[in-house]
Design an enzyme around this catalytic site. Sequence first.
Site, PDB file in Angstrom:
ATOM      1  CB  CYS A 161      -0.933  -0.100   1.052  1.00  0.00           C
ATOM      2  SG  CYS A 161      -2.027  -1.453   1.070  1.00  0.00           S
ATOM      3  CG  HIS A 297      -1.857   4.435   5.384  1.00  0.00           C
ATOM      4  ND1 HIS A 297      -1.878   4.243   4.037  1.00  0.00           N
ATOM      5  CD2 HIS A 297      -1.649   3.154   5.757  1.00  0.00           C
ATOM      6  CE1 HIS A 297      -1.731   2.972   3.675  1.00  0.00           C
ATOM      7  NE2 HIS A 297      -1.889   2.402   4.972  1.00  0.00           N
ATOM      8  CD  GLU A 308      -1.454   7.904   9.041  1.00  0.00           C
ATOM      9  OE1 GLU A 308      -2.487   7.203   9.069  1.00  0.00           O
ATOM     10  OE2 GLU A 308      -1.072   8.707   8.001  1.00  0.00           O
ATOM     11  CE  LYS A 329      -5.719   4.326   2.351  1.00  0.00           C
ATOM     12  NZ  LYS A 329      -4.941   5.414   2.434  1.00  0.00           N
ATOM     13  CG  HIS A 334      -6.388   0.793   1.531  1.00  0.00           C
ATOM     14  ND1 HIS A 334      -5.653   1.383   0.690  1.00  0.00           N
ATOM     15  CD2 HIS A 334      -5.850   0.099   2.673  1.00  0.00           C
ATOM     16  CE1 HIS A 334      -4.438   1.359   1.295  1.00  0.00           C
ATOM     17  NE2 HIS A 334      -4.445   0.565   2.180  1.00  0.00           N
ATOM     18  CG  PHE A 393      -0.163  -5.854   4.741  1.00  0.00           C
ATOM     19  CD1 PHE A 393      -0.348  -5.186   5.887  1.00  0.00           C
ATOM     20  CD2 PHE A 393      -0.990  -6.781   4.003  1.00  0.00           C
ATOM     21  CE1 PHE A 393      -1.414  -5.192   6.435  1.00  0.00           C
ATOM     22  CE2 PHE A 393      -1.977  -6.677   4.524  1.00  0.00           C
ATOM     23  CZ  PHE A 393      -2.516  -5.994   5.747  1.00  0.00           C
TER      24      PHE A 393
END
Length: 405
Positions: A161, A297, A308, A329, A334, A393
């Site tokens: 991502c 994010h 975050e 998002k 996402h 990830f």
Amino acid sequence: MKRIVVTGMGMINAVGHDKESAFKAICDGECGIDIITIFDASTQSAQIAGEVKGFNPESVMDAREVKKADRFIHLGIKAAQEAMADANFPEDFDKERFGISAASGIGGLPSIEKNSIILAEKGPRRISPFFIPGALVNMLGGFVTIDHGLQGPNLSCVTACAAGTHGISEAAKTIMTGGADQMLVVAAESAISGVGVGGFASMKALSTRNDDPKHASRPFDAERDGFVMGEGAAALVLEEYDAAVARGAHIYAELIGFGESGDANHITTPSLEGPLRAMKAALRMAGNPKVDYVNAHGTSTPTNDKNETAALKIAFGGKENCPPISSTKGQTGHCLGAAGGIEAVVSIMAMRDGIIPPTINFEHPDENCDLDIVPNQARKAELNIVMSNSFGFGGTNGVVIFKKI
């Protein structure tokens, strides 16, 4: 060091098929998330996604070529064509000095799934000869370079991502080190398939709010229960500042900082320290400027949003010094490897128009996510410097900072 500027942009996602309509929908708080229609998801625990509906790939590709490429490539070509038209190069531009930095987290997963079923049910002779060349991640760059005749470096980022954001920083490095004069960044993803949704769902990463899709993705809300998959693409034309000025290009923004880091912590659980290192690196490169807005994010997963938030507080020297942030998002879903590209375009357009997109579906405050997240309604603001965060990830992080010129 060479100055890098953005002179063309394109975008397609669940709320719009071009950058202007998509950005307006995002700022208006429209939500593109609904029940999945691309495949029958009735047996899945998560049955919702941010699909790009009503897009005909034959509008951007020859009909004979469409079947040779996976859907993420179709979407990438659409965004790239918009960005290249927007950049408005003369017909005789130097194609040998113009490269591409493509990005996708998964690539042609639907094609992999489809041909695996064919193999199991009908045998290897029935596998499509277009399967491999249409599914490889780097074929996004391959198709796009053919479409525009680009003969410079042909790179691909596959960093989950964070791929779209890394695609921007890799393109900038290529120009800075003299590898090209211009780079087209194209980030695309379309992994909404049985295996894709089922795989993320088995990790408990997805929201299962199937009875209320429009409110399923709720970044920083106390009742967030996971992310919602989206699909889409974005493209940005990067070039050296002096060259852009010399040809009279419209300059949207200057890329003044980028940061990259690894968590070295866990394959799927994000840390606080990795994103923090990426933000610090980007801020340091940019000269530690006053940042006016951060496109977070903000996945709507419990751990990401909490970490975050904490990392942002440290990066900016305390809650009171943090700029407004938002996660878009909730509107788009996402978009995985495309997210960084889409959110960079959104951040630059926010700076252009002086409007901070909202974080929709914020109904229940979370004491662990206590920053100014611009809840539910867009906000007018003077924006001169913006930051966009992407974390993936594998513990891979990317941050970019843009400045208005």
